[in-house]
Design an enzyme around this catalytic site. Structure first.
Site: not given
Length: 556
Positions: A115, A472
């Protein structure tokens, strides 16, 4: 086996020797056994974070105040979550030791499909990625551990950039010899021939200059050269300016400090002093778009003497190895001291008068907020300003003596400063830490407030709620949906994430309400203070308004 000195002991001893007293991170099965050693180690505290990215940000903040930091994650999923934070440390020269717990040596050698891997039997994918954002890397074995730990830690310390240590879970407890000498016994010094040549050739250039100026930046912070910078400035008498990435490296209350340079977005006086100087002694400077008004600096490269941590460059000639501290000390002994009046220095203190702040009725604006915070600051505060509204507003605020200013204008990863606040406050709990952060950035890393409450630290957080990504909007898409965010009930966040008795929260919209909250914050030293400050969506600091237009043009 408890009395056996191991690879893990060696690593922790070296980290402690460098001054690390906290290690950040997230547990995973490939680091759990080593974390047992961390927990038992006297002198280093484990600080578990909400995620690995936040751990990397916290380590970055810790290193900026403490000098160096460390974090531990598990292999694959954990280290990739942290890599953005490590990249920011690399970009801005912050020394962070990234330790990754790996599967056992046998699993790696056999290429098993375990994993946290890509299922291809290869275990070097992620360490190869880290090579791009670290200055040294290693995979520890019992045989190489002592040499490799010392090598990468010295690289981290000297180059002030992250390193990556891969520690297989079956190696940390292997026996190893204790170190025979201290890690930093061998200091880096200048080559005396190079230093002599530097003094011979550079001193006359500086002495002949009619309008010399010192321009300092963030490398002064990283190499702890603040005292030497002040000594050099006072010995020469030259005016001193900084860039915003290194704001605070020179005492802003000093009579020789003339301000923060932002290219042609600077005040007329400081723009003229820098751009028209015939000799700029540039100390620890890196010219980036965010701190130069979009590369609008107007001075000629021919006028610049570059002093960096291990070299000096002038007139296309490089002098190395020469350390920053030795260069400044030696030059300060040779340069003729100038008269304050002859150099016509107009200090920041004389450019503006800092009158008592007058509270007015009405909604809070960006202008009045930053003006009020400038009066709220005290000597030795640590001020963190999130990239965007907070950073560009705070850049122009005068700082009290010995205030440390922290932002991330080069890497500019939003959300950085909130976990970084956890690191800076743990690095020095005797200092008051203050964070300025916008709502958009806050939503990325807000859960780390829970770690602050668990650690029982007591910073002051100002959450600027102006309904979305203001920086932004200023660049592009002012009314576009991608610059909108879900409105949270921000003032309730601390109560959700920790015991109510450990925090004190406020929501303010008017100047009188802000004043009441600040007065409470001044009196209280027993709680984490969280102040939500509501402002108009389209209000922004003047500097951000100008620089955002430069960014918009740059992106075409």
């Amino acid at each position: 086996m408890k009395n056996v000195f191991t690879v893990g002991n060696y690593l922790l001893d070296r980290l402690s020797e460098l001054g690390i007293r906290h290690i950040f991170g997230v547990p995973g099965d490939y680091n759990l056994s080593f974390l047992d050693d961390v927990i038992e180690y006297e002198g280093i505290d484990w600080v578990g974070n909400c995620n690995e990215l936040n751990a990397a940000y916290a380590a970055d903040g810790y290193a900026r105040v403490n000098g160096i930091a460390a974090l531990i994650t598990t292999f694959g999923v954990g280290e990739l979550s942290a890599i953005n934070g490590i990249a920011g440390s690399y970009a801005e020269n912050v020394p962070v030791v990234k330790i990754t717990g790996l599967p056992t040596t046998k699993v790696i050698n056999d290429g098993l499909y375990v994993h946290h891997t890509l299922g291809d039997g290869k275990f070097d994918h992620f360490s190869n990625m880290f090579k791009e954002v670290t200055v040294a890397q290693t995979l520890l074995t019992q045989e190489n551990a002592a040499q490799e730990i010392d090598r990468v830690l010295l690289s981290c310390w000297r180059e002030k950039r992250p390193v990556h240590i891969n520690l297989p879970i079956d190696v940390y407890n292997k026996p190893i010899n204790k170190p025979s000498k201290r890690l930093l016994d061998d200091i880096v010094s200048s080559n005396q021939d190079a230093l002599h040549q530097l003094l011979t050739e550079i001193t006359p250039i500086i002495n002949q200059a009619k309008s010399p100026v010192i321009l300092a930046d963030y490398e002064v912070y990283r190499y702890q050269a603040q005292e030497m910078l002040q000594h050099f400035a006072e010995k020469t008498g030259f005016p001193v300016a900084t860039l915003s990435m290194g704001k605070g490296v020179f005492n802003e209350e000093h009579p020789q400090f003339i301000g923060v340079y932002n290219g042609d977005l600077s005040s007329p006086y400081i723009q003229q002093r820098i751009d028209q100087a015939d000799c700029i002694i540039s100390i620890g400077v890196k010219l980036t778009d965010s701190i130069t008004g979009g590369f609008s600096h107007g001075f000629s490269e021919e006028t610049v003497i570059h002093i960096h941590p291990f070299s000096v460059k002038a007139k296309n000639k490089k002098y190395a190895p020469v350390t920053m501290n030795e260069a400044l000390l030696s030059l300060s002994n040779e340069i003729e001291q100038r008269n304050f009046e002859d150099l016509n220095i107009i200090s920041v203190n004389s450019q503006t008068t800092k009158d008592q702040y007058v509270v007015k009725e009405g909604m809070i604006t960006q202008k009045c907020f930053f003006e009020r915070i400038s009066h709220f600051l005290k000597e030795k505060d640590v001020l963190l300003a999130e990239q965007g509204t907070s950073f560009f507003g705070a850049t122009m605020m005068p700082l009290p003596k010995d205030t440390t200013f922290i932002g991330q204008p080069l890497w500019g990863s939003i959300g950085f400063t909130l976990p970084a606040l956890l690191g800076t406050q743990l690095a020095d709990q005797s200092r008051r830490n203050i964070l300025l952060i916008g709502d958009g950035s806050f939503q990325l890393t807000a859960q780390e407030i829970s770690t602050m409450l668990r650690q029982q630290i007591k910073p002051i957080i100002f959450l600027i709620n102006n309904d979305g990504y203001t920086v932004e909007r200023a660049i592009h898409g002012e009314d576009q949906v991608y610059n909108d965010i879900q409105m949270w009930d921000y003032q309730k966040i601390p109560d959700v994430l920790g015991p109510k008795e450990r925090s004190l929260t406020f929501k303010v919209q008017t100047e009188p309400e802000l004043e009441e909250a600040l007065e409470a914050a001044e009196r209280d030293r027993d709680h984490l203070i969280f102040i939500e400050v509501v402002m108009d969506r389209d209000d922004k600091p003047e500097l951000l308004n100008h620089i955002s237009k430069r960014f918009a043009t740059q992106n075409i």
